[in-house]
Write a protein that holds these residues in place. Structure first.
Motif, PDB file in Angstrom:
ATOM      1  N   ASN A 226      82.410 -63.453   5.102  1.00  0.00           N
ATOM      2  CA  ASN A 226      81.537 -63.285   5.881  1.00  0.00           C
ATOM      3  C   ASN A 226      80.339 -62.059   5.630  1.00  0.00           C
ATOM      4  O   ASN A 226      80.487 -60.790   4.988  1.00  0.00           O
ATOM      5  CB  ASN A 226      81.809 -63.208   7.660  1.00  0.00           C
ATOM      6  CG  ASN A 226      82.924 -64.827   8.157  1.00  0.00           C
ATOM      7  OD1 ASN A 226      82.801 -65.466   6.242  1.00  0.00           O
ATOM      8  ND2 ASN A 226      83.302 -64.328   8.267  1.00  0.00           N
ATOM      9  N   PHE A 231      79.869 -61.467  12.792  1.00  0.00           N
ATOM     10  CA  PHE A 231      81.121 -60.623  13.895  1.00  0.00           C
ATOM     11  C   PHE A 231      80.596 -61.117  15.252  1.00  0.00           C
ATOM     12  O   PHE A 231      81.180 -60.628  15.919  1.00  0.00           O
ATOM     13  CB  PHE A 231      80.994 -59.156  13.539  1.00  0.00           C
ATOM     14  CG  PHE A 231      82.180 -59.153  12.487  1.00  0.00           C
ATOM     15  CD1 PHE A 231      83.481 -59.688  12.358  1.00  0.00           C
ATOM     16  CD2 PHE A 231      82.131 -58.074  11.241  1.00  0.00           C
ATOM     17  CE1 PHE A 231      84.662 -59.294  11.616  1.00  0.00           C
ATOM     18  CE2 PHE A 231      83.327 -57.918  10.164  1.00  0.00           C
ATOM     19  CZ  PHE A 231      84.449 -59.061  10.705  1.00  0.00           C
ATOM     20  N   SER A 234      81.378 -63.718  17.333  1.00  0.00           N
ATOM     21  CA  SER A 234      83.134 -63.618  17.687  1.00  0.00           C
ATOM     22  C   SER A 234      83.899 -63.751  19.277  1.00  0.00           C
ATOM     23  O   SER A 234      83.059 -62.736  19.462  1.00  0.00           O
ATOM     24  CB  SER A 234      83.807 -62.689  16.887  1.00  0.00           C
ATOM     25  OG  SER A 234      83.255 -62.793  15.081  1.00  0.00           O
ATOM     26  N   ILE A 237      88.230 -60.291  18.020  1.00  0.00           N
ATOM     27  CA  ILE A 237      88.370 -59.170  16.386  1.00  0.00           C
ATOM     28  C   ILE A 237      89.476 -58.835  16.836  1.00  0.00           C
ATOM     29  O   ILE A 237      89.873 -57.990  17.251  1.00  0.00           O
ATOM     30  CB  ILE A 237      86.912 -58.735  16.032  1.00  0.00           C
ATOM     31  CG1 ILE A 237      85.897 -59.390  16.469  1.00  0.00           C
ATOM     32  CG2 ILE A 237      87.335 -57.152  15.353  1.00  0.00           C
ATOM     33  CD1 ILE A 237      84.158 -58.521  15.533  1.00  0.00           C
ATOM     34  N   ALA A 380      88.476 -63.411  15.087  1.00  0.00           N
ATOM     35  CA  ALA A 380      88.040 -62.991  13.901  1.00  0.00           C
ATOM     36  C   ALA A 380      89.480 -61.940  13.669  1.00  0.00           C
ATOM     37  O   ALA A 380      89.627 -60.869  13.996  1.00  0.00           O
ATOM     38  CB  ALA A 380      87.178 -62.494  13.356  1.00  0.00           C
ATOM     39  N   LYS A 382      90.280 -59.587  10.687  1.00  0.00           N
ATOM     40  CA  LYS A 382      89.673 -58.611   9.854  1.00  0.00           C
ATOM     41  C   LYS A 382      91.827 -58.189  10.009  1.00  0.00           C
ATOM     42  O   LYS A 382      91.586 -56.921   9.783  1.00  0.00           O
ATOM     43  CB  LYS A 382      88.887 -57.603  10.507  1.00  0.00           C
ATOM     44  CG  LYS A 382      88.788 -56.469   9.264  1.00  0.00           C
ATOM     45  CD  LYS A 382      87.691 -57.413   7.942  1.00  0.00           C
ATOM     46  CE  LYS A 382      87.940 -56.080   7.344  1.00  0.00           C
ATOM     47  NZ  LYS A 382      87.069 -56.860   5.867  1.00  0.00           N
ATOM     48  N   GLN A 404      95.209 -67.111   9.137  1.00  0.00           N
ATOM     49  CA  GLN A 404      93.849 -67.624   8.974  1.00  0.00           C
ATOM     50  C   GLN A 404      94.151 -69.071   9.333  1.00  0.00           C
ATOM     51  O   GLN A 404      92.958 -69.747   9.660  1.00  0.00           O
ATOM     52  CB  GLN A 404      93.454 -66.699   7.980  1.00  0.00           C
ATOM     53  CG  GLN A 404      92.828 -65.140   8.876  1.00  0.00           C
ATOM     54  CD  GLN A 404      92.413 -64.838   7.670  1.00  0.00           C
ATOM     55  OE1 GLN A 404      92.358 -65.066   6.028  1.00  0.00           O
ATOM     56  NE2 GLN A 404      92.081 -63.561   7.572  1.00  0.00           N
ATOM     57  N   ASN A 409      90.628 -71.347  11.970  1.00  0.00           N
ATOM     58  CA  ASN A 409      89.753 -70.043  11.600  1.00  0.00           C
ATOM     59  C   ASN A 409      88.863 -69.536  10.473  1.00  0.00           C
ATOM     60  O   ASN A 409      88.619 -68.420  10.397  1.00  0.00           O
ATOM     61  CB  ASN A 409      90.486 -68.347  12.624  1.00  0.00           C
ATOM     62  CG  ASN A 409      90.301 -68.820  14.364  1.00  0.00           C
ATOM     63  OD1 ASN A 409      89.419 -68.842  14.711  1.00  0.00           O
ATOM     64  ND2 ASN A 409      91.632 -68.673  14.205  1.00  0.00           N
ATOM     65  N   GLY A 415      84.978 -66.806  13.363  1.00  0.00           N
ATOM     66  CA  GLY A 415      86.006 -66.840  12.309  1.00  0.00           C
ATOM     67  C   GLY A 415      85.995 -65.439  11.202  1.00  0.00           C
ATOM     68  O   GLY A 415      85.414 -65.056  11.054  1.00  0.00           O
ATOM     69  N   CYS A 416      87.223 -65.872  10.273  1.00  0.00           N
ATOM     70  CA  CYS A 416      86.960 -65.247   9.818  1.00  0.00           C
ATOM     71  C   CYS A 416      88.069 -64.991   7.863  1.00  0.00           C
ATOM     72  O   CYS A 416      89.441 -65.594   9.081  1.00  0.00           O
ATOM     73  CB  CYS A 416      87.720 -63.213   9.960  1.00  0.00           C
ATOM     74  SG  CYS A 416      87.371 -61.900   8.585  1.00  0.00           S
ATOM     75  N   GLU A 418      88.881 -63.356   5.787  1.00  0.00           N
ATOM     76  CA  GLU A 418      88.731 -62.204   4.523  1.00  0.00           C
ATOM     77  C   GLU A 418      89.913 -60.982   4.249  1.00  0.00           C
ATOM     78  O   GLU A 418      91.109 -61.025   4.703  1.00  0.00           O
ATOM     79  CB  GLU A 418      87.831 -61.056   5.344  1.00  0.00           C
ATOM     80  CG  GLU A 418      86.390 -61.003   5.695  1.00  0.00           C
ATOM     81  CD  GLU A 418      85.499 -60.519   5.658  1.00  0.00           C
ATOM     82  OE1 GLU A 418      86.102 -59.220   6.192  1.00  0.00           O
ATOM     83  OE2 GLU A 418      84.473 -60.028   6.038  1.00  0.00           O
ATOM     84  N   VAL A 644      78.593 -67.404   6.170  1.00  0.00           N
ATOM     85  CA  VAL A 644      80.232 -67.816   6.687  1.00  0.00           C
ATOM     86  C   VAL A 644      80.719 -67.721   5.346  1.00  0.00           C
ATOM     87  O   VAL A 644      80.263 -68.925   4.723  1.00  0.00           O
ATOM     88  CB  VAL A 644      79.829 -68.671   7.833  1.00  0.00           C
ATOM     89  CG1 VAL A 644      81.866 -68.879   7.831  1.00  0.00           C
ATOM     90  CG2 VAL A 644      79.622 -68.126   8.781  1.00  0.00           C
TER      91      VAL A 644
END
Length: 849
Positions: A226, A231, A234, A237, A380, A382, A404, A409, A415-416, A418, A644
Motif C-alpha cells: 500500500n 496505515f 489501521s 499495526i 496491518a 507489516k 494475512q 486483511n 490492512g496489509c 506487504e 491499496v
C-alpha cells in the motif's frame, strides 16, 4: 610519510600536533600582531545571510527506503547549507502538510549531505593503484590514461577468458534517478557490459531476496504494498522486525503511523530488540529468538483456526491451498497449509506451545497476538525484510502472507499484504533510453561471487545460484577475472568479508594484467582501497536528473546541476559513454550523444529528461510542462483514494498475477517443478510455507560454543555504509554492540567496555552498550561500519559482516541475521571511523606517488 594506509595512531597524533601548533601561532598573532582585526561573531567575513543565497530544489539520493526533498542554499558555486520541504514548492501556502499532500522532509542523513559532498575523502581525480592490493597506495592519472588502460584490459579479459570474465557489482548507492542509475537490474553498468559482450551479473537483492521470492510466489508480483497513507486507517499495526524510525518505507511512513496512533491504533513489535519505533508508539514488545519467526506465525495460524477466527469466505474466494477445499484439482491428495499446521502428515501440530519452545515467546502471548490480529479489523501485519534476511527467510515471508490471507486483511484499506511492498509505481512509465538492453551471459547470486572465484572451475551450479544452467554455458561456471564496483561498497557490505578478501587476493595472484578491479564512486570507500582504478563520479548535486520515489511515494523531484562537478568528477553516464566509444559501440549506448558528451553532457541530459517528462505527462495525466516542473522543483500527485495493493482483485474480481489467478499459499510453480537442479535456486523449496530450522540459531548445538545470536539491523545514522565518514553523524551515534544486562552481568561486562565478538569466520572490536532493550542471548551490532583491519586480520571498526555466512539459502535469502558468535572483553582498541576526529586517511589520495 610514504602514502600508505597505516592502522596505528601516528597519523592522528601528527594531525593533532599540527592543529595545536597552528592554533598557538594564530593566538600569538592575535595577541602580539600589530593591526590585528577585531574578533567577529562569524568565522568567515562576510557571512552569507539567506537573502544573499540562491535557493535550489533537489533531493537526497541514497538507498535508504525513501527519497526526500533537499533545498540547497548556495553562494556562487558553493552550497552553504541545506534545508528541506516547507510546503511551498508546489505552489501551496507555507507550512502545507496534509494527509493528501504531505511535506517530503529530509532526515538527519539527508541534511548532512553537505559534509559528504565536501568531505576530505571526496574523490576528485582518477587514481591508479601503485602499491600492493589493499595497501591503499594510489597515484593521480589523467582520464585518458585511466580509460585507455581499462578499455584495453577489458578487451583482453573478454577475449582471453570469455563472456563471463567481468563481474557487474553495481548496486543502489545512488539509485533511481531517471537518467543516472547504479542499480544492478536497470542500471548503466549492466547496459554497458551487456553491449560490450562480457558480463556476469547478479540476480539477487541483499535487502529482500527471500521476500521477493515470497511475494512473486504468493501474489505473482512484488508490487504488493500500500502507499503509506493507508496505515493511517489501521486499527492494529504489527511491526514484525520493522523499525520505521530508522528505515523509512516510503516518503512519509512515520507521519502516517503517528496519525494512526492519534486515531486509536494499537501497535505491536515482534523483534529481538526494543526499538525506538516501539517507544514512539507505545507498542507491546514481544521479544523473539532470531530466525524463529515462521514458527511463531505457524503457532498463531493454529490458534486462529482452532478458535474459528479465520475468514473462510475470503479463503474460499481468493486463496489457493489454504485448506483441503481450496486445493486445485490437479493437486488433490497433496498437503495443504492447514494440513501442515495441524500436523496431519508429520504428526506435529504447530500449536502455540510447540512454537513457544522454538521461539522463546510464551504460548499465552502467541495466543493473545493471534486473537488481536484475527479479531481487529482492519489490521496491518507489516512483515518487514529483516527477519527474511536469514537462512530460509522466504518461509517467514510466506508464513506472514498466509496469516494475512486467512484473516482477510488483503486488499482492504488499513490492512496489509506487504512483503516486498512496492506500491504506486511512479517509475513504470517509459525511460529515456532502453533500460533493459542488459544482455548478460550468466547471473550468479550476489554474495556467492567469492565462492565462485575461490573454487573455479570445480563448482556445482547450485553453489553459486548460477542462471542460466551450466549446460547453456558450455558446462562451466563464470571465469571471473575482473570486477566493476559502481554505486556499491559491496566488499564492505556482502556476507563473509574475509572470504571476499581471499577471492580478491586470488585474482591478484594471477599476475600483472590478468585481472581488473575498477571502483566508481564519489568517495573513497573500503571497497575502493582494493581497486586498481578509482574513478571520481559526480554526486547528484553535480548532474542533471529527476528523483523518483524509492518504492513508495507519489511524487517526482527535479534535480538540477546545483554546483559544477568538483575536481575532475564525471557522471557514470559520461564515463560509460566514453568507454563505449573507445570499445566501438558509443552511438548505440548513448543514442542522443556525440563523443563530446564526456566534456559537456548538458544538452544531451536535458533532451533525455524532456522526452521522459513528455511520457510522464501522457501516461500519468500531469498538467505541468517541463519548464514549470523545473521551476517548482517537485510534483506531488494527489491520489483520489489511498493506494491499496490488490484492491481491484478483492473489490472487482480481477485475477492475481499467479498461475491460478489466486493468492497461492500452495504454489503452483513450486509444486510442479520436476527438477530443482534445473532452476536458479538448485534446492527444493516446499510448495507451502513451513518452519525450517536454520543453519545457526540459539536452538542449534553450535550455540554451546557460540552462545550469542547476532543480528545486524540498519542504523539510523548511516544508509548501509553511506555516511559512515560524516563526523556530525559519528558524534551523534556510536558503533557499539548492544547486549542484555543479565548476560553482561554474568561476564563482568559494563557499558563502555571494549569487547570482541567472534566466530570461525572473523573477529570484530566494538564498545559495548548494556541494556534491557535486547533479549538475553542476543547481541545487536548495526551493519555498515567501514572495515578497518589490523595486522592480525581483526576488524577494529565493528563490521558484523566479518561474522556472517555466505551459504546459499534455497530461495536466495541473504543470511545476514543467521549468525552465532561468542563475546569477551578485549584489550584491543576500537577504531570507530577511519579516524575518531575526522578523516585521516584522505591524505593517501592527495599526493602523487
Amino acid at each position: 610519510m610514504d602514502g600508505s594506509i597505516t592502522n596505528g595512531s601516528p597519523q592522528s597524533t601528527s594531525r593533532r600536533a599540527f592543529l595545536k601548533a597552528s592554533a598557538a601561532t594564530a593566538a600569538t598573532g592575535l595577541v602580539l600582531g600589530a593591526g590585528a582585526k577585531e574578533a567577529k561573531a562569524f568565522a568567515y567575513e562576510p557571512y552569507p545571510r539567506d537573502d544573499d543565497l540562491e535557493t535550489v530544489v533537489t533531493s537526497c539520493a541514497h538507498n535508504c527506503g525513501s527519497r526526500h526533498m533537499l533545498v540547497a542554499h548556495k553562494k556562487g558555486d558553493v552550497i552553504v547549507r541545506l534545508s528541506t520541504d516547507n510546503g511551498t514548492y508546489q505552489g501551496d501556502a507555507y507550512g502545507t502538510d496534509t494527509e493528501e499532500k504531505p511535506q517530503l522532509r529530509a532526515c538527519l542523513r539527508g541534511r548532512s549531505y553537505r559534509s559528504r559532498l565536501y568531505s576530505p575523502e571526496r574523490l576528485l581525480y582518477p587514481m591508479k593503484r601503485v602499491g600492493a592490493r589493499g595497501e591503499g597506495k594510489f597515484k593521480r592519472v589523467t582520464w585518458d590514461e585511466a580509460l585507455s588502460d581499462i578499455a584495453q584490459r577489458m578487451v583482453y579479459l573478454r577475449d582471453t577468458y570469455g563472456p563471463t570474465a567481468l563481474l557487474d557489482q553495481s548496486y543502489a548507492g545512488a539509485s533511481y534517478g531517471v537518467l543516472h542509475k547504479s542499480d544492478q537490474i536497470e542500471g548503466l553498468l549492466g547496459r554497458f557490459m551487456g553491449m560490450f559482450g562480457c558480463r556476469t551479473s547478479s540476480w539477487s537483492v541483499p535487502s529482500y531476496q527471500g521476500t521477493t521470492f515470497s511475494s512473486r510466489t504468493t501474489f505473482g508480483t512484488i508490487q504488493d504494498g500500500n502507499e503509506d497513507d493507508a496505515f493511517a486507517h489501521s486499527k492494529l499495526i504489527i511491526m514484525w522486525g520493522w523499525n520505521p524510525a530508522y528505515t523509512f518505507h516510503g516518503g512519509n511512513t512515520f507521519y502516517y503511523m503517528r496519525m494512526a496512533k492519534q486515531r486509536g491504533c494499537k501497535f505491536v513489535l515482534v523483534d529481538p530488540q526494543y526499538t525506538d519505533s516501539a517507544s514512539a508508539y507505545d507498542a507491546w514488545w514481544i521479544p523473539i529468538r532470531p530466525n524463529t519467526d515462521a514458527a511463531m506465525m505457524a503457532g498463531m495460524a493454529y490458534h486462529i483456526w482452532d478458535n474459528d477466527w479465520h475468514d473462510q469466505a475470503f479463503i474460499d474466494r481468493f486463496v489457493q491451498g489454504m485448506d483441503k477445499g481450496t486445493m486445485p484439482g490437479w493437486a488433490q491428495g497433496q498437503e495443504s497449509f492447514k494440513d501442515y499446521i495441524f500436523g496431519e502428515r508429520d504428526g506435529v501440530a504447530k500449536t502455540p506451545e510447540w512454537a513457544a519452545e522454538i521461539c522463546g515467546v510464551k504460548a499465552e502471548d502467541i495466543k493473545k497476538l493471534a486473537e488481536m490480529y484475527a479479531t481487529t479489523k482492519p489490521a496491518a501485519l507489516k512483515a518487514s525484510w529483516s527477519p527474511g534476511r536469514n537462512a530460509y527467510g522466504e518461509q517467514y515471508n510466506r508464513m506472514a502472507a498466509a496469516l494475512q490471507s486467512m484473516t482477510g486483511n488483503i486488499g482492504i484499506l488499513g490492512g496489509c499484504a506487504e512483503g516486498v511492498g512496492k506500491a504506486w509505481h511512479a517509475e513504470a512509465v517509459a525511460y529515456p533510453y532502453d533500460q533493459f538492453a542488459n544482455v548478460w551471459y550468466a547471473s550468479i547470486k550476489s554474495d556467492r561471487w567469492a565462492h565462485c572465484v575461490l573454487n573455479y572451475p570445480n563448482l556445482k551450479r547450485e553453489e553459486i545460484g548460477l542462471w542460466p544452467r551450466m549446460d547453456q554455458l558450455d558446462g562451466v561456471a563464470p571465469n571471473i577475472r575482473g570486477i566493476f564496483w559502481q554505486g556499491s561498497d559491496w566488499l564492505n557490505q556482502l556476507t563473509n568479508i574475509n572470504k571476499e578478501i581471499a577471492a580478491i587476493r586470488k585474482l591478484d595472484s594471477y599476475g600483472e594484467g590478468e585481472s581488473l578491479l575498477v571502483c566508481m564512486d564519489s568517495t573513497i570507500t573500503p571497497t575502493g582501497i582494493w581497486a586498481d582504478y578509482l574513478l571520481p563520479i559526480a554526486t547528484h548535486f553535480e548532474r542533471h536528473d529527476v528523483a523518483l520515489p524509492w518504492y513508495k511515494g507519489h511524487y517526482y523531484i527535479h534535480r538540477p546541476v546545483v554546483i559544477q562537478p568538483l575536481g575532475e568528477s564525471k557522471t557514470d553516464f559520461q564515463v560509460f559513454t566514453e568507454l563505449a566509444y573507445r570499445l566501438g559501440f558509443g552511438p548505440g549506448y548513448n543514442p542522443r550523444a556525440t563523443r563530446d558528451y564526456f566534456n559537456d553532457p548538458t544538452q544531451v541530459d536535458e533532451a533525455y529528461l524532456v522526452a521522459w517528462w513528455d511520457n510522464v505527462r501522457h501516461h500519468q495525466g500531469v498538467e505541468w510542462d517541463w519548464e514549470t516542473f523545473k521551476k517548482r522543483g517537485v510534483y506531488k500527485f494527489v491520489l483520489p483514494e489511498p493506494h491499496v495493493a490488490f484492491r481491484p482483485q478483492i473489490e472487482q474480481g480481477m485475477p492475481f498475477e499467479t498461475p491460478s489467478g489466486k493468492i497461492e499459499i500452495f504454489s503452483t510453480t513450486l509444486a510442479q517443478t520436476p527438477d530443482w537442479t534445473r532452476t536458479q535456486y538448485g534446492y527444493e523449496i516446499p510448495a507451502i510455507p513451513k518452519w525450517i530450522e536454520p543453519w545457526e540459531s540459539l536452538n542449534h548445538p553450535k550455540a554451546k560454543e557460540f552462545p550469542f545470536h547476532m543480528i545486524s539491523p540498519h542504523p539510523r545514522w548511516r544508509t548501509h555504509s553511506i555516511f559512515n565518514n560524516i563526523p556530525w553523524l559519528r558524534e551523534t551515534f556510536a558503533q557499539e554492540t548492544m547486549m542484555n544486562a543479565s548476560d553482561a552481568e554474568k561476564m563482568g561486562i559494563r557499558t563502555g567496555d571494549t569487547i570482541e565478538c567472534w566466530n570461525e569466520r572473523g573477529r570484530v572490536i566494538t564498545p559495548v552498550y548494556v541494556s534491557e532493550r535486547c533479549m538475553p542471548g542476543v547481541v545487536v551490532l548495526h551493519e555498515g561500519a567501514w572495515m578497518d583491519l589490523d595486522e592480525d586480520g581483526v576488524d577494529r571498526s565493528g563490521n558484523p559482516d566479518f561474522l556472517t555466512l555466505d551459504n546459499p539459502s534455497p530461495a536466495g535469502a541473504f543470511a545476514y541475521n543467521t549468525v552465532l558468535c561468542n563475546v569477551k572483553k578485549s584489550d584491543l582498541n576500537h577504531r570507530p571511523g577511519w579516524d575518531k576526529l575526522s578523516t585521516a586517511r584522505s591524505h593517501v589520495f592527495r599526493r602523487d606517488l
